[in-house]
Design an enzyme around this catalytic site. Structure first.
Site, mmCIF file in Angstrom:
data_model
loop_
_atom_site.group_PDB
_atom_site.id
_atom_site.type_symbol
_atom_site.label_atom_id
_atom_site.label_comp_id
_atom_site.label_asym_id
_atom_site.label_seq_id
_atom_site.Cartn_x
_atom_site.Cartn_y
_atom_site.Cartn_z
ATOM 1 N N HIS A 72 40.470 85.065 39.785
ATOM 2 C CA HIS A 72 40.965 85.765 38.602
ATOM 3 C C HIS A 72 39.923 85.689 37.499
ATOM 4 C CE1 HIS A 72 45.591 85.902 39.376
ATOM 5 N NE2 HIS A 72 44.887 86.225 40.440
ATOM 6 N N TYR A 200 51.194 86.347 30.679
ATOM 7 C CA TYR A 200 51.917 85.434 29.799
ATOM 8 C C TYR A 200 52.653 86.268 28.753
ATOM 9 C CZ TYR A 200 49.197 81.416 31.545
ATOM 10 O OH TYR A 200 48.630 80.444 32.329
ATOM 11 N N PRO A 292 52.948 73.030 31.286
ATOM 12 C CA PRO A 292 52.264 73.891 32.254
ATOM 13 C C PRO A 292 51.670 75.163 31.652
ATOM 14 C CG PRO A 292 54.637 74.103 32.485
ATOM 15 C CD PRO A 292 54.409 72.992 31.508
ATOM 16 N N LYS A 296 46.887 73.065 33.193
ATOM 17 C CA LYS A 296 45.940 71.960 33.143
ATOM 18 C C LYS A 296 46.302 70.745 33.989
ATOM 19 C CE LYS A 296 43.167 74.075 30.618
ATOM 20 N NZ LYS A 296 42.203 74.754 31.469
ATOM 21 N N TYR A 384 40.608 77.742 29.162
ATOM 22 C CA TYR A 384 41.408 78.120 30.328
ATOM 23 C C TYR A 384 40.620 77.912 31.622
ATOM 24 C CZ TYR A 384 45.203 80.503 32.772
ATOM 25 O OH TYR A 384 46.277 80.769 33.589
#
Length: 389
Positions: A72, A200, A292, A296, A384
């Site tokens: 991704h 998200y 979550p 991480k 990220y």
């Protein structure tokens, strides 16, 4: 029995540490209180940072991940119907790999079996002894008999409720905790993902996340009150609410189907300091928990054990204590950075029951920082894809 490093816990962090130590010629034995089937049955995260991928490569357990994992190069954020994509490759030149934690664990189990490394499953009454001496040892019960493992060091990779952290004197430990007033209801289904990248969603009715495990298996999450139970959410209700929180285009693409697994997880931030007490080292959930939202948890654990493996290799090969002496401080610097990022993502994307108009405006301003500034998106991308361990 005698070994150089006794590892408590056969989750991905303990198994990864065992493989990394084996590659360095350092003997180790892993103890796990559950069965191997139980360990494999746990449904967990599936986003692997750049450094976690490197760790699996060093451990010789990355072949299937490279073959089946999904690379991704960005994520999509949806804030009250406004969409914004953070492009990782454009911002920082790196990416993440979506590959389920269950599969990571399976690959590490297979790699360990291939090396002949000893893992004792269903080890009961595990106890740590002499961790503040030069002769630490571990005892456990198996098949009605008590066994003892003498070792040089003990690595506590046994999770939040494990025995390792509890073995450190209370007056030595300092803990920090933040409990969030909601949980995540997760659903796993054999349906194609609604998007090729994670989505998200910040929605007035609560957060949602569209994730995946493969091109045919999806993982979805909804923010729910802590008072809710899985029984309150039959599949039909879950899918209807997910469609409600998604923007129309994504809702129209959503393929629904029977759930393979459903569970509700509370959200917590937790850190225990220090991560080393004499001959005992803590790693992963034994030392820290993150919400979550920032993906991480597994990645922090992988960073811990890579750092620990480097430190132990330096000790055994070069007789240097610099790595083990600096282990806690080195790990905690990265841990707190990940805690901050996970807290930031949680505050940005969730609907808090007690938030007022001012706090809602602050959420909007934070989102606009991503949309309107180059540095905002770059900072999110850097965190990220993962900071160096």
């Amino acid at each position: 029995m005698k070994t150089q490093v006794a590892i408590i816990g056969a989750g991905p962090s303990g198994l990864l540490l065992g493989q990394l130590l084996h590659k360095q010629g350092i003997s180790n034995i892993i103890l796990e209180r559950k069965s191997s089937g139980y360990v494999l049955g746990r449904i967990r995260a599936g986003v692997l940072e750049h450094t976690t991928v490197q760790g699996l490569e060093k451990a010789g357990a990355a072949e299937r991940m490279h073959r089946e994992g999904l690379v991704h190069e960005g994520v999509e954020l949806v804030f009250d119907r406004e969409k914004y994509r953070v492009d990782f490759t454009e911002a920082v030149g790196k990416s993440v790999v979506v590959y389920g934690q269950t599969e990571v664990t399976r690959d590490l189990m297979d790699a360990r079996a291939a090396t002949g490394g000893l893992t004792v499953y269903e080890a009961e009454d595990v106890a740590l002894h002499g961790i503040d001496t030069d002769a630490p040892y571990v005892t456990y019960a198996k098949d009605g008999q008590t066994h003892r493992i003498d070792c040089d060091f003990i690595a506590g990779c046994d999770g939040f409720h494990g025995v390792s952290r509890q073995s450190i004197p209370a007056d030595v430990l300092k803990t920090y905790e933040r409990v969030y007033p909601f949980g995540w209801l997760g659903l796993l289904s054999d349906t194609p993902p609604v998007s090729h990248e994670l989505i998200y969603v910040k929605h007035p009715d609560g957060f949602a996340l569209c994730s995946q495990r493969s091109e045919t298996r999806s993982r979805y999450y909804l923010q729910v009150p802590l008072t809710d139970k899985v029984e309150d959410w039959p599949d039909e209700r879950f899918w209807a609410e997910l469609k409600n929180r998604l923007y129309p285009e994504a809702a129209g693409r959503l393929v629904t189907g029977p759930s393979l697994e459903k569970s509700i997880a509370p959200l917590r931030s937790f850190v225990s300091e220090p991560m080393r007490y004499h001959k005992l080292f803590l790693a992963g959930d034994a030392a820290h928990i993150v919400p979550p939202t920032g993906a991480k948890g597994l990645n922090l654990a992988a960073g811990d054990v890579q750092c620990l493996a480097d430190a132990l290799a330096d000790y055994y090969h070069n007789r240097s204590t610099a790595g083990i002496d600096g282990y806690s401080a080195r790990c905690l610097k990265r841990v707190w950075a990940a805690e901050r990022f996970s807290w930031y993502m949680t505050k940005l994307l969730h609907t808090f029951p007690d938030s007022d108009d001012f706090e809602q405006k602050m959420q909007e301003a934070e989102f606009n920082q991503l949309v309107l500034t180059e540095n905002g998106a770059k900072t999110l991308a850097e965190n990220y894809v993962g900071l160096p361990y």
